[in-house]
Design a protein around this motif. Structure first.
Motif, mmCIF file in Angstrom:
data_model
loop_
_atom_site.group_PDB
_atom_site.id
_atom_site.type_symbol
_atom_site.label_atom_id
_atom_site.label_comp_id
_atom_site.label_asym_id
_atom_site.label_seq_id
_atom_site.Cartn_x
_atom_site.Cartn_y
_atom_site.Cartn_z
ATOM 1 N N ILE A 267 0.849 -1.185 0.000
ATOM 2 C CA ILE A 267 0.000 0.000 0.000
ATOM 3 C C ILE A 267 0.886 1.237 0.000
ATOM 4 N N LEU A 268 0.338 2.336 -0.490
ATOM 5 C CA LEU A 268 1.081 3.586 -0.578
ATOM 6 C C LEU A 268 0.922 4.381 0.706
ATOM 7 N N VAL A 269 2.054 4.770 1.295
ATOM 8 C CA VAL A 269 2.057 5.476 2.575
ATOM 9 C C VAL A 269 3.054 6.621 2.498
ATOM 10 N N GLY A 270 2.710 7.750 3.104
ATOM 11 C CA GLY A 270 3.641 8.874 3.121
ATOM 12 C C GLY A 270 3.307 9.879 4.210
ATOM 13 N N SER A 271 4.303 10.615 4.637
ATOM 14 C CA SER A 271 4.094 11.662 5.638
ATOM 15 C C SER A 271 3.423 12.885 5.038
ATOM 16 N N TYR A 272 3.593 13.088 3.723
ATOM 17 C CA TYR A 272 2.998 14.225 3.024
ATOM 18 C C TYR A 272 1.974 13.716 2.016
ATOM 19 N N SER A 303 0.593 9.107 9.211
ATOM 20 C CA SER A 303 0.849 8.990 7.781
ATOM 21 C C SER A 303 -0.436 8.933 6.965
ATOM 22 N N TYR A 304 -0.332 9.408 5.729
ATOM 23 C CA TYR A 304 -1.411 9.258 4.760
ATOM 24 C C TYR A 304 -1.279 7.907 4.066
ATOM 25 N N THR A 305 -2.418 7.344 3.679
ATOM 26 C CA THR A 305 -2.429 6.193 2.787
ATOM 27 C C THR A 305 -3.509 6.414 1.750
ATOM 28 N N LEU A 306 -3.303 5.869 0.560
ATOM 29 C CA LEU A 306 -4.202 6.135 -0.564
ATOM 30 C C LEU A 306 -5.268 5.060 -0.669
ATOM 31 N N GLY A 307 -6.516 5.509 -0.823
ATOM 32 C CA GLY A 307 -7.638 4.589 -0.980
ATOM 33 C C GLY A 307 -8.331 4.774 -2.313
ATOM 34 N N PRO A 308 -9.455 4.105 -2.504
ATOM 35 C CA PRO A 308 -10.205 4.251 -3.748
ATOM 36 C C PRO A 308 -10.711 5.684 -3.928
ATOM 37 N N ASP A 309 -11.088 5.997 -5.160
ATOM 38 C CA ASP A 309 -11.667 7.304 -5.499
ATOM 39 C C ASP A 309 -10.706 8.455 -5.226
ATOM 40 N N ASN A 310 -9.402 8.181 -5.283
ATOM 41 C CA ASN A 310 -8.384 9.226 -5.109
ATOM 42 C C ASN A 310 -8.550 9.949 -3.775
ATOM 43 N N ARG A 311 -8.896 9.207 -2.751
ATOM 44 C CA ARG A 311 -9.066 9.795 -1.420
ATOM 45 C C ARG A 311 -8.049 9.196 -0.458
ATOM 46 N N ALA A 326 -4.640 -1.740 -2.863
ATOM 47 C CA ALA A 326 -3.442 -2.561 -2.994
ATOM 48 C C ALA A 326 -2.792 -2.166 -4.316
ATOM 49 N N VAL A 327 -1.486 -1.908 -4.268
ATOM 50 C CA VAL A 327 -0.778 -1.390 -5.443
ATOM 51 C C VAL A 327 0.384 -2.313 -5.775
ATOM 52 N N GLY A 328 0.476 -2.690 -7.056
ATOM 53 C CA GLY A 328 1.574 -3.532 -7.508
ATOM 54 C C GLY A 328 2.734 -2.698 -8.008
ATOM 55 N N ALA A 329 3.881 -3.339 -8.166
ATOM 56 C CA ALA A 329 5.084 -2.639 -8.609
ATOM 57 C C ALA A 329 4.948 -2.098 -10.025
ATOM 58 N N ASP A 330 3.984 -2.629 -10.789
ATOM 59 C CA ASP A 330 3.745 -2.134 -12.138
ATOM 60 C C ASP A 330 2.651 -1.065 -12.187
ATOM 61 N N GLY A 331 2.150 -0.652 -11.020
ATOM 62 C CA GLY A 331 1.126 0.388 -10.948
ATOM 63 C C GLY A 331 -0.304 -0.112 -10.968
ATOM 64 N N ARG A 332 -0.513 -1.411 -11.121
ATOM 65 C CA ARG A 332 -1.881 -1.936 -11.084
ATOM 66 C C ARG A 332 -2.447 -1.773 -9.677
ATOM 67 N N LEU A 393 10.192 2.701 -4.978
ATOM 68 C CA LEU A 393 9.013 2.994 -5.785
ATOM 69 C C LEU A 393 8.056 3.859 -4.980
ATOM 70 N N GLY A 394 7.458 4.843 -5.640
ATOM 71 C CA GLY A 394 6.492 5.703 -4.969
ATOM 72 C C GLY A 394 5.486 6.276 -5.941
ATOM 73 N N TYR A 395 4.632 7.103 -5.412
ATOM 74 C CA TYR A 395 3.588 7.736 -6.222
ATOM 75 C C TYR A 395 3.522 9.210 -5.853
ATOM 76 N N LEU A 396 3.506 10.063 -6.877
ATOM 77 C CA LEU A 396 3.427 11.506 -6.680
ATOM 78 C C LEU A 396 2.016 11.970 -6.980
ATOM 79 N N ALA A 397 1.370 12.566 -5.995
ATOM 80 C CA ALA A 397 0.001 13.050 -6.172
ATOM 81 C C ALA A 397 0.025 14.476 -6.712
ATOM 82 N N ALA A 398 -0.937 14.772 -7.579
ATOM 83 C CA ALA A 398 -0.990 16.102 -8.205
ATOM 84 C C ALA A 398 -1.707 17.120 -7.340
ATOM 85 N N ASP A 399 -2.518 16.667 -6.383
ATOM 86 C CA ASP A 399 -3.366 17.576 -5.622
ATOM 87 C C ASP A 399 -2.954 17.648 -4.160
ATOM 88 N N LYS A 400 -3.285 18.784 -3.555
ATOM 89 C CA LYS A 400 -3.224 18.901 -2.102
ATOM 90 C C LYS A 400 -4.480 18.243 -1.527
#
Length: 414
Positions: A267-272, A303-311, A326-332, A393-400
């Motif tokens: 899962i994707l987790v981050g302080s920001y 920490s933040y974690t990413l869920g469905p619907d970009n929330r 759940a996020v795979g290394a290929d982005g699925r 590997l990580g994910y960069l979000a476009a929105d605040k």
């Protein structure tokens, strides 16, 4: 591709036209009615499914003077008004255009093998209606005999509509398994949106379609949202480790899901809220404890974690019944449900990384060798062995974010 048919036969009269308009606007796959004339007013973008009264033959000839209108046709005409009626796709003599019969699928009830055989023969011969309208079947499953008959129907008919008398989904599982190789499609009758969501998940593949009687247009639009509910393919980024720092005791969260993670999932987790690290699930062997393939040792509770619907959610908010990605290394991605979250005090480690655009991405996790993150290609990395220059590997979000929702405002997190 899952789909839905809207059944108009029991829709309350005051809501009928609104439901019809909603079904068209929301691009429902089909509309079911007992009157060919009503179906003939619908655009060709909708599959028009006719259920003849008593399951008998359908007459598509023009109405004779003095003939009484059916209840559905009369109500639809009254609701549409004269101006809409004039635009109806009906040719001269009242015979709808398109198939020439006013409907695209003829749905007949069957309850015996002889009736099924007759339907199958009628379908093969293309004698269901003008222009060779496909003939399909409806069956009420109440016991083993009708269950076996429904399985047989699913193998020979283009559509098999099934109403299950009992709330258990085991009979549906049996039909899905029996019809795995069938070319036709299975449509399950549901009594609400909650059941629709369950039916679509049975045996992972679910029913091809559902038949639903809405009480209002709002329920049609809610069903459309359910049909469109998918998880995105994410474009993951490579993050470069700047530093790791022991920060002392704090509270961390283990997320135990109701799903079995793949080896390259987490899962994707981050302080920001602007950036996340892909935290690895406990699917890989450890020398001192068994694997926990349902678990991610996710990080500190802020920490933040990413869920469905970009929330996003804080890990402190995650609990039994929550939904995460759940996020795979290929982005699925796929939706997973949380069974529980475990909050415990542990020594913590801060990992600071940067993306190619210079964006800072930070993660605070338990300070222990057995906690892992994923690198490019799904490489498993123990957090205490990370060094400056290592790639994650990580994910960069476009929105605040505001209360987990994306928002276009100024927000600086440090």
């Amino acid at each position: 591709m899952r789909f839905a048919w809207i059944d108009l036969r029991e829709v309350p009269r005051p809501q009928l036209q609104a439901v019809v308009d909603a079904a068209i606007h929301a691009r429902m796959a089909g509309v079911v009615a007992a009157d060919a004339e009503l179906l003939g007013t619908l655009p060709p973008t909708v599959t028009r499914v006719l259920v003849p009264a008593g399951g008998g033959p359908v007459t598509t000839a023009a109405k004779k003077p003095g003939d009484k209108e059916t209840k559905e046709a009369k109500e639809a005409k009254e609701a549409k008004g004269a101006d809409k009626e004039a635009k109806s796709p009906v040719g001269t003599g009242g015979s709808p255009t398109g198939t020439g019969s006013g409907f695209d699928v003829l749905l007949r009830k069957f309850g015996t093998q002889d009736e099924l055989d007759a339907l199958a023969a009628e379908h093969r011969a293309g004698t269901g209606g003008a222009g060779g309208t496909p003939v399909s079947g409806f069956i009420d499953v109440r016991d083993d005999r009708t269950l076996q008959l429904s399985c047989a129907g699913a193998m020979v008919l283009p559509y098999t509509v099934i109403h299950f008398a009992d709330p258990t989904k085991i009979p549906l599982e049996i039909v899905l398994a029996a019809a795995e190789s069938a070319e036709g499609q299975l449509v399950t009758v549901v009594d609400g949106l909650e059941e629709a969501a369950i039916v679509f998940d049975v045996l992972e593949r679910g029913s091809d379609g559902i038949l639903f009687t809405p009480r209002s247009a709002d329920e049609v639009f809610a069903l459309a949202r359910l049909l469109e509910a998918t998880t995105p393919q994410l474009e993951l980024s490579t993050l470069t480790v700047e530093s790791i720092r022991h920060v002392g005791l704090g509270d961390r969260v283990c997320v135990d899901t109701c799903s079995h993670f793949e080896e390259d999932e987490g899962i994707l987790v981050g302080s920001y809220s602007s950036g996340f690290v892909l935290c690895c699930s406990e699917t890989h062997p450890l020398p001192y404890m068994p694997t926990r393939p349902f678990r991610v040792n996710a990080g500190a509770l802020h920490s933040y974690t990413l869920g469905p619907d970009n929330r996003t959610s804080y890990l402190s908010e995650v609990g039994s019944g929550s939904a995460l990605l759940a996020v795979g290394a290929d982005g699925r991605t796929r939706r997973v449900v949380v069974g529980r979250a475990k909050l415990e005090s542990r020594p913590l480690l801060e990992i600071r990384t940067h993306a190619e655009d210079g964006r800072l991405v930070s993660l605070t996790v338990q300070d222990d060798w057995h906690v892992r993150v994923l690198g490019p290609g799904g490489k498993v990395l123990n957090v205490t062995e990370l060094r400056t220059g290592d790639e994650l590997l990580g994910y960069l979000a476009a929105d605040k974010r505001h209360v987990g929702l994306p928002i276009g405002e100024f927000c600086k997190e440090v």
